[in-house]
Scaffold this active site. Structure first.
Site, PDB file in Angstrom:
ATOM      1  N   ASP A 173      -2.996  -2.220  -5.814  1.00 60.02           N
ATOM      2  CA  ASP A 173      -4.458  -2.217  -5.825  1.00 60.02           C
ATOM      3  C   ASP A 173      -4.919  -0.770  -6.040  1.00 60.02           C
ATOM      4  O   ASP A 173      -4.117   0.169  -5.982  1.00 60.02           O
ATOM      5  CB  ASP A 173      -5.003  -2.831  -4.531  1.00 60.02           C
TER       6      ASP A 173
HETATM    7  C1  NOJ Z   1      -9.987  -2.940  -5.437  1.00 62.87           C
HETATM    8  C2  NOJ Z   1      -9.970  -4.382  -5.045  1.00 62.87           C
HETATM    9  O1  NOJ Z   1      -9.356  -4.541  -3.799  1.00 62.87           O
HETATM   10  C3  NOJ Z   1      -9.281  -5.291  -6.053  1.00 62.87           C
HETATM   11  O2  NOJ Z   1      -9.518  -6.622  -5.671  1.00 62.87           O
HETATM   12  C4  NOJ Z   1      -9.750  -5.015  -7.439  1.00 62.87           C
HETATM   13  O3  NOJ Z   1      -9.111  -5.878  -8.355  1.00 62.87           O
HETATM   14  C5  NOJ Z   1      -9.479  -3.558  -7.769  1.00 62.87           C
HETATM   15  N1  NOJ Z   1     -10.215  -2.717  -6.834  1.00 62.87           N
HETATM   16  C6  NOJ Z   1      -9.866  -3.206  -9.201  1.00 62.87           C
HETATM   17  O4  NOJ Z   1     -11.227  -3.166  -9.366  1.00 62.87           O
END
Ligand code: NOJ
Length: 711
Positions: A251
């Site tokens: 993530d």
């Molecule tokens: C953080 C989030 O937790 C995740 O769900 C998301 O896909 C990513 N950022 C990318 O934007």
């Protein structure tokens, strides 16, 4: 199986070229993104148009030595241009075919602009509504989350990524992100192996079986080990035990976050740990992967990670067709996607209670009040700046010529000195019916949007009570992205329609429902607590040794007790709060409609089976009303005695079906090992001999039992 093309590429790639494939970078400025792609970075976030996507793709295909195309990633969560209801609302439809079709539309719109990879579906089972991200998932139930997650994966991937208009899907967040301490986003998770397997891992296991292209690691720890460094789960279970051969993406900055987690001293350590644990692609891009020290990564692991990334590119057909047709980019919804979104918003609504005030009669004089009367904030978390906006409920109602509308907002979302509850109460006296449109604006749910107080913000509850005080019939329309605490007004409301954040066409759909052109028939995918102090509260909790049962209160446990519980139920020394009624305000599975239904006695094709056998369960359902409507038939299993305390009930099957007025139909369900068994802590799946009770009905509190014996 690695293809000959990928094997060939691996043999030609330098360590730095390999590292470049292991990162997705976010750089809004074209020059910066282009420079990184030329330097060998293998994936970028969407640069917001087909032309810009092609320009970056050209840098990769024509501007790098091996010409490996890039992946273009984006959070396409519930639509790209046409915004569908938020995922929690989609779950409430109990209609996986609809969820699949919505994902299909999202994929076609996004792919036409150059996106090839979406960070969706979120399949974190979510049992704490304080956590703002409950809006992004499918609620508290394991089965619903698995079924809806797979429906979305099918919609994005069409079971063949080489087909036009597909997106590589990402099941996220692996794993147990839905149970952070205190509901605070990004917080720690600690739980038993058996709960992990039976609840949190299960939807991911289903997604892997549905061939999801990617899995995203979550921000939380599990038992002290941050997921970005959790080899036991990422490699041990996901890749080795389940055979997942897609890519694991970190993530955003999740790898770098191993430093503030205090398990890595430096970013270099963090990178080394993450890749060793099984992460294949870092998300974020600081520092750039081409600057990493390749010698710290095991060469076989490095090749494995690169092969997984190249495998997704190959499956998408990017080596043959790296570019999109810029002239065919879909930048606006079409009539068809709008109609689909409108129907989806209506199908996602849940009628929480109704004394007959709904549907409204045509010809009535309606006072529309509350901040959601005129708000256009219906898109919900994760809608983007380029998504099609929605109108307001007031606009949609004014478009009808069979109803007279007066609009007086009365209060704002957060309460300020312009709030005038009394003026609305006076205006109400002139109306036949009042529609109070309240809720949470989109910004209160989603990532980094935890709340400790789950009541309606501002003076919205005062407004409802003031309307109740006038004696004029009224309806509450609730628009929100999480279960709310409604205890301070619910008993005064004649009718309550939960519409969530319904997307681009939400206002039109709400009007369809209010006037009875569409039938509300959704069910809650997540329980509404009585108070924030009661969370987490969910229907499938484990049996305790002291189940609560207070005379006169209908709860799961009192049903259990009445059915087969011990005679010596203790009223004081039982599991409950002294200051709350038992159970949630509205349980998972709750919801009614304008039509009414009755159930016959369910039958099983055999009263006793072996552990590896299945039965057919049949039940006759009748629409007892004079209007057509949908029923959501739910089948719960109760394991009477097991080797570990089982959940009081567990949903194992459901079906939404439309019934004509007065129609009777027989529905059948297969019940076998998958429905009756569960995971032991050591990773074995067991169907244990003994008695089971299946409870069949349109909501947990309205079920009919049937027994089944496993030998
Ligand atoms: C953080 C989030 O937790 C995740 O769900 C998301 O896909 C990513 N950022 C990318 O934007």
């Amino acid at each position: 199986m690695i293809s000959s093309r990928i094997r060939e590429l691996l043999s030609q790639m330098s360590p730095q070229e390999k590292l470049g494939q292991l990162q997705i970078v976010y750089r809004p400025r074209h020059e910066e993104a282009a420079a990184l792609v030329r330097a060998g970075i293998g994936a970028v976030f969407w640069p917001q148009s087909a032309a810009a996507s092609n320009a970056l793709q050209r840098e990769a295909v024509e501007g790098t030595r091996l010409g490996i195309p890039i992946l273009i990633g984006l959070d396409v969560i519930h639509g790209q241009r046409t915004i569908a209801p938020v995922p929690l609302a989609q779950a409430a439809s109990f209609d996986p075919d609809m969820v699949e079709r919505l994902a299909r539309t999202a994929a076609v719109e996004a792919r036409s602009g150059g996106v090839t990879w979406t960070f969706s579906p979120m399949i974190d089972v979510s049992r704490d509504p304080r956590w703002g991200r409950v809006v992004e998932g499918f609620g508290e139930d394991v089965h619903v989350t698995s079924v809806m997650g797979n429906a979305m994966v099918r919609g994005y991937q069409e079971q063949d990524l080489s087909r036009p208009g597909t997106l590589a899907a990402t099941a996220k967040h692996f794993v147990a992100y839905g149970q952070p301490d205190g509901g605070r986003d990004y917080n720690s998770v600690d739980m038993s192996a058996q709960r992990l397997r039976n609840v949190y891992l299960e939807p991911f296991r289903a997604a892997v079986r549905a061939d999801v292209a990617a899995v995203m690691a979550s921000f939380n720890t599990v038992a002290g080990v941050p997921m970005h460094a959790n080899g036991a789960l990422l490699t041990g279970i996901l890749k080795d035990e389940w055979g997942f051969d897609g890519l694991v993406v970190g993530d955003a900055d999740g790898v770098a976050n191993l430093v503030p987690h205090r398990v890595a001293e430096t970013i270099d350590d963090a990178v080394r740990m993450a890749y060793a644990a099984g992460v294949d692609v870092e998300m974020g891009g600081a520092p750039s992967a081409i600057a990493w020290d390749a010698s710290t990564l095991d060469p076989a692991r490095l090749d494995d990670a690169v092969a997984r990334v190249l495998g997704v590119k190959e499956a998408l057909g990017l080596f043959e067709r790296p570019y999109v047709d810029e002239a065919a980019e879909r930048v606006e919804p079409t009539d068809a996607t709008r109609a689909q979104a409108r129907r989806a918003a209506a199908r996602s609504a849940v009628l929480l209670q109704n004394d007959g005030t709904l549907p409204l009669s045509t010809g009535s004089r309606v006072l529309l009040t509350g901040p959601y009367a005129t708000s256009t904030d219906h898109l919900g978390a994760w809608a983007q700046s380029f998504s099609a906006r929605s109108s307001s409920i007031a606009d949609a109602l004014r478009a009808r010529d069979d109803i007279e509308v007066i609009v007086e907002e009365g209060v704002s979302f957060f309460g300020d000195r312009h709030d005038d509850v009394d003026a609305v109460a006076t205006a109400a006296l002139e109306a036949d019916v009042v529609v109070v449109c309240v809720g949470e604006p989109s910004s209160l749910s989603g990532e980094a949007a935890s709340r400790s107080d789950l009541r309606l913000p501002g003076r919205q509850a005062d407004l409802i009570r003031a309307i109740a005080g006038t004696g004029i019939p009224f309806v509450v329309v609730l628009a929100n992205g999480r279960p709310l605490v409604v205890a301070d007004w619910i008993d005064e409301a004649p009718a309550v329609l939960e519409v969530w954040h319904g997307g681009t066409e939400a206002p039109a759909a709400i009007v369809d429902l209010l006037l009875g052109d569409q039938e509300p028939a959704g069910r809650l995918p997540m329980s509404f607590p009585r108070s924030a102090g009661q969370v987490p509260v969910h229907y499938a909790h484990e049996n305790t040794g002291r189940p609560a049962a207070v005379r006169g209160t209908m709860t799961l446990e009192s049903v259990d007790v009445a059915l087969e519980g011990p005679a010596n139920v203790q009223e004081k020394y039982t599991s409950k709060y002294l200051d709350l009624d038992l159970g949630p305000q509205f349980s998972f599975g709750h919801g009614s409609g304008y039509a009414t239904f009755s159930y016959g006695q369910p039958r099983v094709s055999s009263a006793e089976i072996a552990a590896d056998e299945a039965v057919t369960l049949e039940v006759e359902v009748t629409n007892t009303s004079a209007r057509a409507g949908d029923e959501v038939v739910q089948v719960y299993v109760e394991d009477v005695v097991a080797s570990i305390a089982p959940p009081v009930r567990r949903l194992v099957a459901f079906r939404r079906r439309t019934f004509a007025a007065g129609e009777t139909a027989t529905l059948s369900f297969e019940i076998g090992p998958e429905q009756l068994g569960f995971w032991l802590a050591d990773g074995r799946f067991a169907v244990e001999p003994g008695a089971f009770v299946m409870h069949v009905g349109g909501a947990l509190e309205r079920t009919v039992p049937v027994r089944l014996q496993v030998r």
